[in-house]
Design a protein around this motif. Structure first.
Motif, PDB file in Angstrom:
ATOM      1  N   ALA A 175       0.832  -1.207   0.000  1.00 59.04           N
ATOM      2  CA  ALA A 175       0.000   0.000   0.000  1.00 59.04           C
ATOM      3  C   ALA A 175       0.861   1.249   0.000  1.00 59.04           C
ATOM      4  N   ILE A 176       1.934   1.239   0.783  1.00 60.01           N
ATOM      5  CA  ILE A 176       2.838   2.393   0.817  1.00 60.01           C
ATOM      6  C   ILE A 176       3.566   2.548  -0.510  1.00 60.01           C
ATOM      7  N   GLN A 177       4.060   1.430  -1.039  1.00 60.93           N
ATOM      8  CA  GLN A 177       4.799   1.477  -2.297  1.00 60.93           C
ATOM      9  C   GLN A 177       3.929   1.942  -3.455  1.00 60.93           C
ATOM     10  N   GLU A 178       2.669   1.530  -3.456  1.00 58.69           N
ATOM     11  CA  GLU A 178       1.753   1.980  -4.509  1.00 58.69           C
ATOM     12  C   GLU A 178       1.513   3.484  -4.422  1.00 58.69           C
ATOM     13  N   ALA A 179       1.363   3.988  -3.196  1.00 60.74           N
ATOM     14  CA  ALA A 179       1.160   5.426  -3.016  1.00 60.74           C
ATOM     15  C   ALA A 179       2.393   6.203  -3.467  1.00 60.74           C
ATOM     16  N   GLU A 180       3.568   5.680  -3.130  1.00 64.13           N
ATOM     17  CA  GLU A 180       4.806   6.347  -3.533  1.00 64.13           C
ATOM     18  C   GLU A 180       4.950   6.354  -5.056  1.00 64.13           C
ATOM     19  N   ARG A 181       4.609   5.231  -5.690  1.00 65.62           N
ATOM     20  CA  ARG A 181       4.703   5.152  -7.151  1.00 65.62           C
ATOM     21  C   ARG A 181       3.719   6.099  -7.817  1.00 65.62           C
ATOM     22  N   GLU A 182       2.555   6.268  -7.218  1.00 59.41           N
ATOM     23  CA  GLU A 182       1.563   7.179  -7.795  1.00 59.41           C
ATOM     24  C   GLU A 182       2.081   8.620  -7.761  1.00 59.41           C
ATOM     25  N   GLU A 183       2.748   8.980  -6.657  1.00 58.64           N
ATOM     26  CA  GLU A 183       3.338  10.315  -6.572  1.00 58.64           C
ATOM     27  C   GLU A 183       4.431  10.486  -7.619  1.00 58.64           C
ATOM     28  N   MET A 184       5.259   9.457  -7.766  1.00 61.08           N
ATOM     29  CA  MET A 184       6.333   9.512  -8.760  1.00 61.08           C
ATOM     30  C   MET A 184       5.766   9.578 -10.179  1.00 61.08           C
ATOM     31  N   ARG A 185       4.660   8.867 -10.387  1.00 61.54           N
ATOM     32  CA  ARG A 185       4.012   8.878 -11.702  1.00 61.54           C
ATOM     33  C   ARG A 185       3.527  10.274 -12.062  1.00 61.54           C
ATOM     34  N   GLU A 186       2.927  10.956 -11.099  1.00 62.45           N
ATOM     35  CA  GLU A 186       2.424  12.303 -11.356  1.00 62.45           C
ATOM     36  C   GLU A 186       3.574  13.261 -11.693  1.00 62.45           C
ATOM     37  N   LYS A 187       4.711  13.076 -11.030  1.00 62.11           N
ATOM     38  CA  LYS A 187       5.874  13.906 -11.338  1.00 62.11           C
ATOM     39  C   LYS A 187       6.417  13.595 -12.720  1.00 62.11           C
ATOM     40  N   LEU A 188       6.417  12.291 -13.082  1.00 65.88           N
ATOM     41  CA  LEU A 188       6.911  11.896 -14.401  1.00 65.88           C
ATOM     42  C   LEU A 188       6.045  12.467 -15.520  1.00 65.88           C
ATOM     43  N   LYS A 189       4.737  12.569 -15.272  1.00 65.04           N
ATOM     44  CA  LYS A 189       3.835  13.108 -16.290  1.00 65.04           C
ATOM     45  C   LYS A 189       4.216  14.532 -16.663  1.00 65.04           C
ATOM     46  N   GLU A 190       4.841  15.228 -15.745  1.00 65.94           N
ATOM     47  CA  GLU A 190       5.235  16.617 -16.005  1.00 65.94           C
ATOM     48  C   GLU A 190       6.575  16.718 -16.721  1.00 65.94           C
ATOM     49  N   THR A 191       7.403  15.690 -16.605  1.00 66.56           N
ATOM     50  CA  THR A 191       8.764  15.791 -17.139  1.00 66.56           C
ATOM     51  C   THR A 191       9.055  14.850 -18.302  1.00 66.56           C
ATOM     52  N   LEU A 192       8.360  13.707 -18.372  1.00 71.81           N
ATOM     53  CA  LEU A 192       8.677  12.709 -19.392  1.00 71.81           C
ATOM     54  C   LEU A 192       8.129  13.135 -20.748  1.00 71.81           C
ATOM     55  N   ALA A 193       8.918  12.905 -21.805  1.00 74.93           N
ATOM     56  CA  ALA A 193       8.502  13.293 -23.157  1.00 74.93           C
ATOM     57  C   ALA A 193       8.965  12.244 -24.154  1.00 74.93           C
ATOM     58  N   GLU A 194       8.213  12.113 -25.254  1.00 75.53           N
ATOM     59  CA  GLU A 194       8.586  11.171 -26.309  1.00 75.53           C
ATOM     60  C   GLU A 194       9.909  11.592 -26.935  1.00 75.53           C
ATOM     61  N   GLY A 195      10.768  10.613 -27.192  1.00 75.59           N
ATOM     62  CA  GLY A 195      12.089  10.879 -27.742  1.00 75.59           C
ATOM     63  C   GLY A 195      13.157  11.072 -26.687  1.00 75.59           C
ATOM     64  N   GLN A 196      12.737  11.143 -25.427  1.00 73.78           N
ATOM     65  CA  GLN A 196      13.675  11.369 -24.325  1.00 73.78           C
ATOM     66  C   GLN A 196      14.422  10.079 -23.976  1.00 73.78           C
ATOM     67  N   SER A 197      15.684  10.225 -23.595  1.00 74.22           N
ATOM     68  CA  SER A 197      16.493   9.109 -23.136  1.00 74.22           C
ATOM     69  C   SER A 197      16.402   9.034 -21.617  1.00 74.22           C
ATOM     70  N   VAL A 198      16.055   7.854 -21.095  1.00 72.91           N
ATOM     71  CA  VAL A 198      15.916   7.671 -19.648  1.00 72.91           C
ATOM     72  C   VAL A 198      16.604   6.375 -19.230  1.00 72.91           C
ATOM     73  N   GLU A 199      16.913   6.286 -17.947  1.00 72.91           N
ATOM     74  CA  GLU A 199      17.499   5.070 -17.400  1.00 72.91           C
ATOM     75  C   GLU A 199      16.476   4.366 -16.526  1.00 72.91           C
ATOM     76  N   GLY A 200      16.536   3.047 -16.508  1.00 73.08           N
ATOM     77  CA  GLY A 200      15.595   2.277 -15.712  1.00 73.08           C
ATOM     78  C   GLY A 200      16.165   0.925 -15.358  1.00 73.08           C
ATOM     79  N   GLU A 201      15.291   0.085 -14.799  1.00 73.02           N
ATOM     80  CA  GLU A 201      15.692  -1.242 -14.348  1.00 73.02           C
ATOM     81  C   GLU A 201      14.698  -2.266 -14.868  1.00 73.02           C
ATOM     82  N   ILE A 202      15.207  -3.366 -15.430  1.00 71.08           N
ATOM     83  CA  ILE A 202      14.332  -4.417 -15.932  1.00 71.08           C
ATOM     84  C   ILE A 202      13.546  -5.007 -14.759  1.00 71.08           C
TER      85      ILE A 202
END
Length: 398
Positions: A175-202
């Protein structure tokens, strides 16, 4: 103004109106004003000032992990006099009464994963209070070795059930992790763009591609976007937990779909295809795939050419390339034509002769044969004439 009221009283009333009204368990983002050895003061908006136990901002070495001016997410506990008490989570010193407050107020609690039991894990809260967290609520994703992942670790949980005075406590870290991810998702919606290079984890691997956690959301690398060459098995390229750099291909926030590309971070082999495979050059390739209309031959990773069925069979009419070729077979081919814009290379077998060329070759062979035959006959006639001349000369002498 009545006789019993003073300007000081009115001032206090006005100040009280400006104090921020919070309910127990309410989560806010506060700014650290100052850090003391025991107490940290927070700016919680308006005329309000919050108080936080400094131990919540220290690591195991008793060093502060935050500085004045940093923001921190906190939960409101209660007002005590003129102070507003906050916490980042209820810690090991919590009593059953405090845990019940956390349950009703939706305040996270810190627990120690003590043992694996049937259906999940035993969690120790408040030093000696026992709680239970099901496997499904330990994290966002299924873990193959749950014991190795969680045992003897400290984690934050939400209390989803508090019964029998604290003798039956059910917890959820998810429940905590889902809430944290939702906050991170909202922040990503403001910064993420098509064509952008990002780093992640499989985060997981499927037959059709690999999912990548890019910090709050998962995006998908389709199997077609893994490499420039044909990919048969995703596991040959990725492992869960691997760090990768990807390009954002498409964003669809409404349907929670993010398409990513891994191959676009790699060198494109077609950029040097004209130099490496010029028209007329001969190469040894590998038959990658057979189709009704021809055979695809890999010249280099990511660069395939096509040998049309009409160019196979060495002049014999065939109905399918499998009659003369098989996948994985090496074959010598010649580049007949290259189209860089369409990324197409037309190939022919190295020993291929076109019908026109074959007809011309037959004509040349026939002409050569006729020429040789005439010379032979002329040579034979020349020998017979010389013999006849010799006989006539002999008769004259006699």
């Amino acid at each position: 103004m009545s006789h019993n009221e003073s300007f000081e009283d009115l001032f206090k009333v006005e100040e009280t109106k400006k104090l921020r009204h919070l309910t127990p368990g309410q989560k806010i983002t506060a700014t650290i004003v100052s850090l003391g050895e025991e107490t940290t003061f927070l700016d919680v908006g308006g005329k309000s000032e919050g108080v936080l136990n400094s131990s919540e901002l220290k690591n195991e070495e008793n060093q502060f992990t935050r500085s004045a001016g940093d923001t921190v997410d906190v939960y409101f506990l209660q007002s005590k006099g003129s102070e507003m008490l906050f916490t980042t989570s209820l810690g090991s010193g919590s009593s059953a009464a405090h845990l019940e407050e956390a349950f009703h107020g939706g305040i996270p609690v810190e627990g120690f994963v003590k043992a694996e039991i049937k259906g999940g894990f035993e969690i120790t809260l408040g030093g000696n209070i026992r709680g239970f967290c099901p496997y499904s609520q330990m994290g966002l994703r299924r873990v193959d070795d749950a014991a190795g992942e969680y045992l003897e670790t400290h984690m934050k949980f939400m209390i989803s059930r508090f019964e029998e005075g604290g003798r039956n406590i059910v917890l959820s870290a998810r429940a905590i992790q889902e809430a944290e991810r939702e906050e991170m998702r909202e922040k990503l919606k403001e910064t993420l763009a098509e064509g952008q290079s990002v780093e992640g984890e499989i985060s997981s691997i499927r037959d059709f591609g690999a999912f990548v956690d890019i910090g709050g959301v998962d995006g998908l690398i389709p199997i077609s976007e893994i490499g420039w060459s044909r990919v048969e098995n995703v596991n040959d390229y990725f492992t869960v937990g691997q760090k990768v750099k990807v390009i954002v291909k498409k964003l669809d926030w409404d349907n929670n779909r993010i398409s990513l590309s891994y191959k676009e971070t790699l060198a494109n082999p077609w950029d040097s295809a004209v130099e490496n495979f010029p028209e007329g050059s001969t190469h040894t390739g590998t038959v990658a795939r057979l189709a009704q209309f021809g055979a695809f031959v890999t010249l280099a990773p990511g660069v395939d050419g096509l040998v049309h069925i009409s160019k196979l069979g060495n002049g014999r009419r065939i109905h399918h390339p499998r009659e003369v070729l098989e996948e994985g077979q090496n074959i010598d081919v010649k580049v007949e034509k290259i189209d860089l814009d369409e990324r197409r290379i037309s190939l022919v077998p190295a020993d291929y002769v076109s019908p026109e060329g074959k007809e011309q070759k037959e004509k040349d062979e026939y002409r050569s044969y006729i020429s040789k035959d005439r010379k032979k006959k002329s040579s034979n006639m020349g020998g017979f004439g010389a013999l006849l001349q010799a006989k006539l000369s002999e008769k004259k002498k006699n």
